[in-house]
Design a protein around this motif. Structure first.
Motif, PDB file in Angstrom:
ATOM      1  N   GLU A 217       0.822  -1.214   0.000  1.00 14.24           N
ATOM      2  CA  GLU A 217       0.000   0.000   0.000  1.00 14.24           C
ATOM      3  C   GLU A 217       0.858   1.267   0.000  1.00 14.24           C
ATOM      4  OE1 GLU A 217      -3.909   1.346  -0.081  1.00 14.24           O
ATOM      5  OE2 GLU A 217      -3.494  -0.698   0.549  1.00 14.24           O
ATOM      6  N   LEU A 218       0.442   2.243  -0.851  1.00 22.70           N
ATOM      7  CA  LEU A 218       1.051   3.565  -0.804  1.00 22.70           C
ATOM      8  C   LEU A 218       0.428   4.360   0.332  1.00 22.70           C
ATOM      9  CD1 LEU A 218       1.128   4.408  -4.611  1.00 22.70           C
ATOM     10  CD2 LEU A 218       3.125   4.027  -3.150  1.00 22.70           C
ATOM     11  N   VAL A 219       1.240   5.224   0.978  1.00 22.30           N
ATOM     12  CA  VAL A 219       0.767   5.971   2.146  1.00 22.30           C
ATOM     13  C   VAL A 219       1.042   7.456   1.928  1.00 22.30           C
ATOM     14  CG1 VAL A 219       0.897   6.213   4.652  1.00 22.30           C
ATOM     15  CG2 VAL A 219       1.395   3.996   3.595  1.00 22.30           C
ATOM     16  N   LYS A 220       0.047   8.284   2.229  1.00 28.72           N
ATOM     17  CA  LYS A 220       0.218   9.732   2.091  1.00 28.72           C
ATOM     18  C   LYS A 220       0.878  10.274   3.359  1.00 28.72           C
ATOM     19  CE  LYS A 220      -2.286  13.935   0.780  1.00 28.72           C
ATOM     20  NZ  LYS A 220      -1.563  14.083  -0.491  1.00 28.72           N
ATOM     21  N   PRO A 221       2.055  10.909   3.234  1.00 30.86           N
ATOM     22  CA  PRO A 221       2.724  11.433   4.439  1.00 30.86           C
ATOM     23  C   PRO A 221       1.993  12.653   4.998  1.00 30.86           C
ATOM     24  CG  PRO A 221       3.951  12.045   2.466  1.00 30.86           C
ATOM     25  CD  PRO A 221       2.846  11.132   2.019  1.00 30.86           C
ATOM     26  N   GLU A 222       2.156  12.894   6.282  1.00 32.88           N
ATOM     27  CA  GLU A 222       1.495  14.030   6.931  1.00 32.88           C
ATOM     28  C   GLU A 222       2.079  15.365   6.477  1.00 32.88           C
ATOM     29  OE1 GLU A 222       1.619  13.748  11.150  1.00 32.88           O
ATOM     30  OE2 GLU A 222       0.693  11.766  11.229  1.00 32.88           O
ATOM     31  N   SER A 223       3.413  15.413   6.324  1.00 35.94           N
ATOM     32  CA  SER A 223       4.087  16.677   6.002  1.00 35.94           C
ATOM     33  C   SER A 223       4.480  16.741   4.529  1.00 35.94           C
ATOM     34  CB  SER A 223       5.334  16.847   6.869  1.00 35.94           C
ATOM     35  OG  SER A 223       4.999  16.761   8.240  1.00 35.94           O
ATOM     36  N   THR A 224       4.900  17.914   4.123  1.00 32.10           N
ATOM     37  CA  THR A 224       5.324  18.127   2.737  1.00 32.10           C
ATOM     38  C   THR A 224       6.612  17.358   2.452  1.00 32.10           C
ATOM     39  OG1 THR A 224       4.406  20.353   2.865  1.00 32.10           O
ATOM     40  CG2 THR A 224       5.917  19.892   1.027  1.00 32.10           C
ATOM     41  N   VAL A 225       6.631  16.691   1.305  1.00 33.61           N
ATOM     42  CA  VAL A 225       7.805  15.912   0.928  1.00 33.61           C
ATOM     43  C   VAL A 225       8.931  16.853   0.484  1.00 33.61           C
ATOM     44  CG1 VAL A 225       8.748  14.169  -0.638  1.00 33.61           C
ATOM     45  CG2 VAL A 225       6.428  13.915   0.272  1.00 33.61           C
ATOM     46  N   VAL A 226      10.101  16.659   1.080  1.00 30.57           N
ATOM     47  CA  VAL A 226      11.282  17.460   0.735  1.00 30.57           C
ATOM     48  C   VAL A 226      12.122  16.735  -0.314  1.00 30.57           C
ATOM     49  CG1 VAL A 226      13.419  18.483   1.637  1.00 30.57           C
ATOM     50  CG2 VAL A 226      11.340  18.513   3.022  1.00 30.57           C
ATOM     51  N   ASN A 227      12.218  15.415  -0.179  1.00 28.58           N
ATOM     52  CA  ASN A 227      13.003  14.593  -1.107  1.00 28.58           C
ATOM     53  C   ASN A 227      12.323  13.228  -1.239  1.00 28.58           C
ATOM     54  OD1 ASN A 227      14.909  13.113  -2.527  1.00 28.58           O
ATOM     55  ND2 ASN A 227      16.654  13.898  -1.358  1.00 28.58           N
ATOM     56  N   TYR A 228      11.908  12.906  -2.458  1.00 31.38           N
ATOM     57  CA  TYR A 228      11.215  11.625  -2.667  1.00 31.38           C
ATOM     58  C   TYR A 228      12.173  10.439  -2.614  1.00 31.38           C
ATOM     59  CZ  TYR A 228       6.929  14.076  -3.896  1.00 31.38           C
ATOM     60  OH  TYR A 228       5.798  14.849  -3.842  1.00 31.38           O
ATOM     61  N   ARG A 229      13.467  10.662  -2.772  1.00 36.06           N
ATOM     62  CA  ARG A 229      14.472   9.580  -2.771  1.00 36.06           C
ATOM     63  C   ARG A 229      14.083   8.483  -3.745  1.00 36.06           C
ATOM     64  NH1 ARG A 229      15.189   9.292   3.827  1.00 36.06           N
ATOM     65  NH2 ARG A 229      16.642  11.027   4.036  1.00 36.06           N
ATOM     66  N   THR A 230      13.658   8.898  -4.921  1.00 34.85           N
ATOM     67  CA  THR A 230      13.115   7.962  -5.914  1.00 34.85           C
ATOM     68  C   THR A 230      14.097   6.852  -6.256  1.00 34.85           C
ATOM     69  OG1 THR A 230      11.850   9.814  -6.821  1.00 34.85           O
ATOM     70  CG2 THR A 230      12.034   7.842  -8.189  1.00 34.85           C
ATOM     71  N   ARG A 231      15.383   7.195  -6.266  1.00 37.44           N
ATOM     72  CA  ARG A 231      16.398   6.192  -6.622  1.00 37.44           C
ATOM     73  C   ARG A 231      16.326   4.962  -5.723  1.00 37.44           C
ATOM     74  NH1 ARG A 231      22.845   7.078  -5.719  1.00 37.44           N
ATOM     75  NH2 ARG A 231      23.511   4.972  -6.288  1.00 37.44           N
ATOM     76  N   PHE A 232      15.970   5.176  -4.449  1.00 37.63           N
ATOM     77  CA  PHE A 232      15.886   4.062  -3.497  1.00 37.63           C
ATOM     78  C   PHE A 232      14.436   3.661  -3.206  1.00 37.63           C
ATOM     79  CE2 PHE A 232      19.761   6.493  -2.495  1.00 37.63           C
ATOM     80  CZ  PHE A 232      20.706   5.508  -2.747  1.00 37.63           C
ATOM     81  N   SER A 233      13.573   4.653  -3.023  1.00 34.84           N
ATOM     82  CA  SER A 233      12.190   4.349  -2.624  1.00 34.84           C
ATOM     83  C   SER A 233      11.307   3.940  -3.786  1.00 34.84           C
ATOM     84  CB  SER A 233      11.578   5.579  -1.940  1.00 34.84           C
ATOM     85  OG  SER A 233      11.381   6.623  -2.885  1.00 34.84           O
ATOM     86  N   GLY A 234      11.668   4.406  -4.992  1.00 36.81           N
ATOM     87  CA  GLY A 234      10.803   4.137  -6.145  1.00 36.81           C
ATOM     88  C   GLY A 234       9.561   5.015  -6.166  1.00 36.81           C
ATOM     89  N   ILE A 235       9.454   5.932  -5.204  1.00 39.56           N
ATOM     90  CA  ILE A 235       8.275   6.797  -5.076  1.00 39.56           C
ATOM     91  C   ILE A 235       8.493   8.092  -5.858  1.00 39.56           C
ATOM     92  CG2 ILE A 235       6.753   8.008  -3.463  1.00 39.56           C
ATOM     93  CD1 ILE A 235       6.694   4.974  -3.141  1.00 39.56           C
ATOM     94  N   THR A 236       7.449   8.504  -6.575  1.00 36.60           N
ATOM     95  CA  THR A 236       7.486   9.784  -7.287  1.00 36.60           C
ATOM     96  C   THR A 236       6.317  10.652  -6.821  1.00 36.60           C
ATOM     97  OG1 THR A 236       6.098   8.990  -9.103  1.00 36.60           O
ATOM     98  CG2 THR A 236       8.488   8.674  -9.325  1.00 36.60           C
ATOM     99  N   LYS A 237       6.393  11.919  -7.146  1.00 34.39           N
ATOM    100  CA  LYS A 237       5.328  12.855  -6.782  1.00 34.39           C
ATOM    101  C   LYS A 237       4.004  12.435  -7.419  1.00 34.39           C
ATOM    102  CE  LYS A 237       4.194  17.789  -6.899  1.00 34.39           C
ATOM    103  NZ  LYS A 237       4.664  19.153  -7.302  1.00 34.39           N
ATOM    104  N   LYS A 238       4.086  11.997  -8.652  1.00 32.42           N
ATOM    105  CA  LYS A 238       2.890  11.584  -9.397  1.00 32.42           C
ATOM    106  C   LYS A 238       2.195  10.400  -8.728  1.00 32.42           C
ATOM    107  CE  LYS A 238       1.457  10.345 -14.109  1.00 32.42           C
ATOM    108  NZ  LYS A 238       1.942  10.062 -15.485  1.00 32.42           N
ATOM    109  N   MET A 239       2.974   9.470  -8.185  1.00 27.46           N
ATOM    110  CA  MET A 239       2.404   8.278  -7.543  1.00 27.46           C
ATOM    111  C   MET A 239       1.608   8.642  -6.291  1.00 27.46           C
ATOM    112  SD  MET A 239       5.663   5.683  -7.879  1.00 27.46           S
ATOM    113  CE  MET A 239       4.966   4.422  -6.815  1.00 27.46           C
ATOM    114  N   LEU A 240       2.064   9.646  -5.539  1.00 26.80           N
ATOM    115  CA  LEU A 240       1.417   9.973  -4.260  1.00 26.80           C
ATOM    116  C   LEU A 240       0.227  10.930  -4.392  1.00 26.80           C
ATOM    117  CD1 LEU A 240       4.424  10.387  -1.775  1.00 26.80           C
ATOM    118  CD2 LEU A 240       2.884   8.447  -2.034  1.00 26.80           C
ATOM    119  N   LEU A 241       0.110  11.591  -5.553  1.00 34.42           N
ATOM    120  CA  LEU A 241      -0.965  12.589  -5.717  1.00 34.42           C
ATOM    121  C   LEU A 241      -2.361  12.044  -5.419  1.00 34.42           C
ATOM    122  CD1 LEU A 241       0.175  14.718  -8.801  1.00 34.42           C
ATOM    123  CD2 LEU A 241      -0.097  15.473  -6.427  1.00 34.42           C
TER     124      LEU A 241
END
Length: 736
Positions: A217-241
Motif C-alpha cells: 500500500e502507498l501511504v500519504k505522508p502528513e508533512s510536505t515531501v522534501v526529497n522523494y528519494r526515488t532512486r531508493f524508494s521508487g516513489i514519485t510525486k505523481k504516484m502519491l498525488l
C-alpha cells in the motif's frame, strides 16, 4: 564513552628511517584494522584503532626533508602539531608506492550465484569456532524463538519499546510475547521519503510465511515531501498525488492482520517500525541474524544473492520493491532456521563478499585501463586479483578513498578523485569532502616553477652550508704556542668533534671546531664562552654570516620542538662505556624511558654522548640539574635540552659525509641578499603551512593525520623524505 586513540612510536635512534612498505603497514592497519589479516605495524602501535574517526594523508609533492629544515621556522604549525617524525626512504613514484601491492587475498572467480559449495569456498570446520555466527548462536540447529531479539537487544538496536520516552504516541500491535517455534513468520518492509517532519512511510509491504503478499500500500505522508528519494524508494510525486491512505489506516490494518503470536522479519527492521510508529515484541532482524564482527552488517542485496541465489534491488529498476525486499528477508530467516548456524557459517560469507567486491574492482580497472596511465600500467603489471592494491582492500570494506590534488593521482575509478588548479582550491575541497571520507589523500604542491633540479640543488647547498655553520664554533684568541691537546680535550667534553683546525688569518690564533651534533656546538657556546682554556680567556661563537643571523631563534625553536619534549643530551662519556653500563648508571633517574647512544654510521663505534628520553617533561628537567657536574668513571658530564631528534641526527651525518671533507671556514663572510625566488618560496611555504593548519583543525577528534615530504629520487640525485604523524585529540593537538 568513546575511547580516545593514541599512537606510540620509538623513533629516537638513528635507525628511524621508514621504508615505503612500513608506511604502507601503518596506513593499512589504520584504515582496515584487523580485517583482511592486517596486523599492527612493526615500527609503531595504534591503540584503540576501531575508534579511529578516519585517516588523512597529506602529501607535499616533490618535497623532501631538505625543505622541512630549510624552512623550519616557516613550518610553524607542522613542527608544533606533530609529535612523531621519521625519515622516509625516497620514492620515484610516490602515489604508487603509497598504495602498495595489498594483501594476499586470493578470491575465486565470482560465480553467477554466490552459493558455490566448492572446497575453496567452504570454511574448514576447525575455523568455524571463530565465525561470529557460531560464536553468537553455537553450532546446533534451533527453533525460531532462539533467533528473535531479546528486549535488551531491541533497546541496543533502537527498536521502539513500550514505555520508552521516544515512543510516546506509538501504536502497539497488541501481539503478546508467547511465541513458540511454531509461531507464524511475516516479512515486513517499508519505503520512506524525506519530509519536513523527517522520514515518513510512503509504501508498506507485508508477506506471509509462503511469500504471498498480504499488503502493498502507498501511504500519504502528513508533512510536505522534501526529497522523494526515488532512486531508493521508487516513489514519485505523481504516484502519491491520488493517495488518500494515511499512516493511521496502515496501523489499524496491520493490527488486524497480525495474529497474537506473530513474528515479524525484516532487514534493519527497527527503521521500518520507527517509521510506522508501531511497537511489536517479536522480531527477527536479518541484518543482525547473519552476524559479522565489529558491528558490521551485510546488505540485503548481497545476502539474497549469496544465500538464496536471487537478484534483488537491480539497477535497471526504479527504486527498491518493498514486497521483494520483505520476501527476501523472510526467506533468509527461514533458510537460517532450517539449515542452522553451521551450514550458514560454512558459506563463508565474508570471503564471498570479498570475491564479489574484488571482481567489481577488477571490472572497473579493466573498463578504465585504456584511459591514460593507471596504477597497474605504472607498475608494469597487468591487472591481477591475486595482488589487490591498497585501494582494492578499502573497496572491499565499502570505503572509497578521497584523492585531492593538482596531478591525476588515480585512473582506476577506485577513488573519489578531484583535480584542482591551486592549493587554495584543494584546501576548500578538502574542508568540504574530508569529513565525509574515512580515508583521504590530499596532495599539495609548491608549483612546477619551484621543482626544477637546479633550484633543488641550490636549496641543498644552502641547507648544507647553514647546518655546517650551526655545527661550527670559533674560539680564541689563544697564545702563540698554545697546547692543542688541552683545547681538544676541553671542547671534546661537549660532544663528538668532526674536525678541529687552527685559523691563521687572524692576529692571534683561533681554532675552528666542527661538531657532529648540534647539541655539542650549542653546549660549547654556552659553557666555554668566557672560560679559561689552554691558559687563555677565550670567546666562543658561531660564524657570522647572513644565514646565521636567525641562529638563536632557530636554536630556541628546535629546543621547544614537541619531538624534543622530555629529551636531554648528555656529553663527556668515556667511549669505553657500553649501553648496558649507561643503563645501569642512569637507572636512578626517575621516569627514564629510552637511552640512545649514537654511533658513527661508517665505523659503528659509539660516540662520547647520548640522549635520554623521559616519560615526563619535569623528570627531564630534574635529570638536567642532577647530571650537570656528575662524574661517571672519572669523567665529568655535561648536559642540556636536546635540539635534534634521531632522524635529524642521521640526516646531518649524511649531509656532512656526502661530499667528503669540508673546506675551512672564513670567519666573516660577505652579506648576501636572499634571491627573489627564495623570498617568494618562503612565502609559499608559510602559506602551505597555514593551509595544513586549517585542514588539521577541521579534522574530527581521533583522526590519524600523516604529513609526508615524500623525498626526491631522480636522475639528478636522491633526497630522503620526512614523515610527521599524530592522532588528533579532543583539544586539536596530536596525541601521543
Amino acid at each position: 564513552q568513546k575511547k580516545s586513540c593514541h599512537l606510540s612510536a620509538a623513533l629516537l635512534g638513528e635507525d628511524s628511517e621508514i621504508s615505503q612498505e612500513q608506511l604502507y603497514e601503518l596506513l593499512k592497519y589504520a584504515a582496515l584494522g584487523k580485517c583482511h589479516n592486517t596486523a599492527q605495524p612493526s615500527w609503531c602501535r595504534i591503540y584503540h584503532q576501531s575508534h579511529l574517526a578516519g585517516v588523512v594523508v597529506v602529501v607535499l609533492h616533490e618535497m623532501s626533508q631538505l625543505h622541512f629544515y630549510r624552512f623550519y621556522l616557516q613550518f610553524k604549525h607542522l613542527r608544533r602539531a606533530f609529535r612523531h617524525r621519521f625519515t622516509l626512504a625516497p620514492s620515484a613514484n610516490f602515489p604508487v608506492s603509497l598504495y602498495g601491492e595489498g594483501t594476499n587475498l586470493k578470491p575465486q572467480n565470482t560465480p553467477q550465484g554466490l552459493t558455490s559449495t566448492s572446497s575453496e569456498c567452504i570454511t574448514k570446520s576447525s575455523d568455524l569456532q571463530c565465525d561470529p555466527i557460531i560464536q553468537r548462536y553455537g553450532e546446533k540447529k534451533q527453533g525460531l524463538t532462539s533467533y528473535t531479539l531479546t528486549l535488551e537487544e531491541q533497546k541496543k538496536n533502537d527498536y521502539p519499546i513500550e514505555g520508552s520516552p521516544g515512543c510516546k504516541g506509538y501504536i502497539s500491535t497488541e501481539c503478546d510475547q508467547q511465541r513458540t517455534d511454531s509461531s507464524p513468520l511475516f516479512g515486513l518492509d517499508c519505503e520512506m521519503c524525506l519530509t519536513a517532519k523527517g522520514n515518513e512511510v510512503t509504501r508498506v509491504s507485508l508477506v506471509d510465511a509462503r511469500g504471498q503478499c498480504l499488503l502493498n500500500e502507498l501511504v500519504k505522508p502528513e508533512s510536505t515531501v522534501v526529497n522523494y528519494r526515488t532512486r531508493f524508494s521508487g516513489i514519485t510525486k505523481k504516484m502519491l498525488l491520488p493517495v488518500k491512505t494515511k499512516l493511521s489506516d496502515i496501523q489499524t490494518r496491520l493490527k488486524k492482520m497480525l495474529p497474537h503470536d506473530a513474528v515479524l522479519v525484516g532487514h534493519s527492521l527497527n527503521s521500518d517500525l520507527q517509521a510506522l510508529e508501531m511497537i511489536h515484541p517479536s522480531v527477527i532482524d536479518t541484518s543482525l541474524l547473519f552476524a559479522r564482527s565489529e558491528g558490521r552488517r551485510f546488505k540485503l542485496k548481497f545476502l539474497a544473492k549469496a544465500v538464496l541465489g536471487k537478484e534483488i534491488q537491480c539497477e535497471h529498476k526504479l527504486g527498491h520493491d518493498p514486497t521483494e525486499d520483505a520476501r527476501a528477508a523472510l526467506e533468509l530467516a527461514q533458510f537460517f532456521i532450517e539449515q542452522g548456524p553451521t551450514k550458514v557459517a560454512e558459506l563463508n560469507l565474508e570471503m564471498l563478499l570479498t570475491a564479489e567486491k574484488l571482481a567489481e574492482v577488477s571490472q572497473n580497472k579493466a573498463a578504465l585501463q585504456p584511459q591514460g596511465c593507471g596504477f597497474q600500467e605504472q607498475l608494469n603489471e597487468p591487472p591481477s586479483l591475486s595482488k589487490p592494491c591498497f585501494l582494492d582492500c578499502l573497496q572491499v570494506t565499502g570505503q572509497k578513498p578521497l584523492l585531492l590534488g593538482r596531478q591525476r593521482l588515480d585512473s582506476s575509478g577506485l577513488c573519489q578523485s578531484n583535480l584542482s588548479t591551486s592549493n587554495k582550491q584543494i584546501l576548500q575541497r578538502a574542508l568540504e569532502d574530508v569529513p565525509l571520507s574515512k580515508f583521504s589523500i590530499i596532495q599539495f604542491s609548491l608549483g612546477p616553477e619551484y621543482l626544477a633540479s637546479h633550484l633543488h640543488a641550490g636549496l641543498h647547498a644552502k641547507v648544507r652550508s647553514k647546518l655546517t655553520d650551526m655545527l661550527t664554533i670559533y674560539a680564541g684568541p689563544f697564545e702563540e704556542n698554545f697546547c692543542m691537546k688541552s683545547v681538544k680535550k676541553a671542547f671534546g667534553r661537549c660532544g663528538p668533534i668532526q674536525s678541529l683546525t687552527v685559523v691563521t688569518e687572524t692576529f692571534q690564533p683561533y681554532v675552528c671546531v666542527q661538531y657532529e651534533v648540534l647539541e655539542a656546538a650549542q653546549l660549547a657556546v654556552e659553557s666555554l664562552n668566557g672560560a679559561e682554556v689552554a691558559g687563555s680567556c677565550i670567546k666562543v661563537q658561531r660564524p657570522v654570516t647572513a644565514a646565521m643571523l636567525d641562529c638563536n631563534v632557530l636554536i630556541k625553536e628546535l629546543e621547544l620542538d614537541v619531538e624534543n619534549e622530555g629529551v636531554i643530551y648528555v656529553a663527556g662519556l668515556k667511549k669505553s662505556l657500553t649501553e648496558t653500563d649507561l643503563q645501569e648508571e642512569f637507572s636512578q633517574l626517575k621516569d627514564l624511558e629510552t637511552l640512545f647512544l649514537p654511533k658513527d654510521l661508517q665505523s659503528g663505534k659509539h660516540r662520547n654522548c647520548c640522549f635520554l628520553k623521559f616519560q615526563k617533561t619535569q623528570s627531564a628537567v630534574d635529570a638536567l640539574e642532577a647530571i650537570n657536574g656528575w662524574t661517571m668513571k672519572g669523567s665529568e658530564l655535561r648536559s642540556r635540552n636536546a635540539l635534534a631528534p634521531g632522524h635529524l641526527w642521521r640526516w646531518i651525518w649524511q649531509m656532512n659525509h656526502s661530499n667528503g671533507k669540508q673546506g675551512k671556514h672564513i670567519f666573516y663572510e660577505k652579506m648576501e641578499q636572499l634571491s627573489d625566488s627564495e623570498q617568494d618560496l618562503r612565502k609559499k611555504v608559510k602559506k602551505l603551512d597555514h593551509h595544513i593548519k586549517k585542514l588539521y583543525r577541521n579534522l574530527q577528534s581521533n583522526t590519524l593525520c600523516v604529513v609526508l615530504f615524500p623525498g626526491v629520487n631522480s636522475t639528478h640525485g636522491s633526497q630522503s623524505g620526512l614523515g610527521l604523524m599524530g592522532i588528533k585529540d579532543d583539544e586539536g593537538r596530536s596525541a601521543c
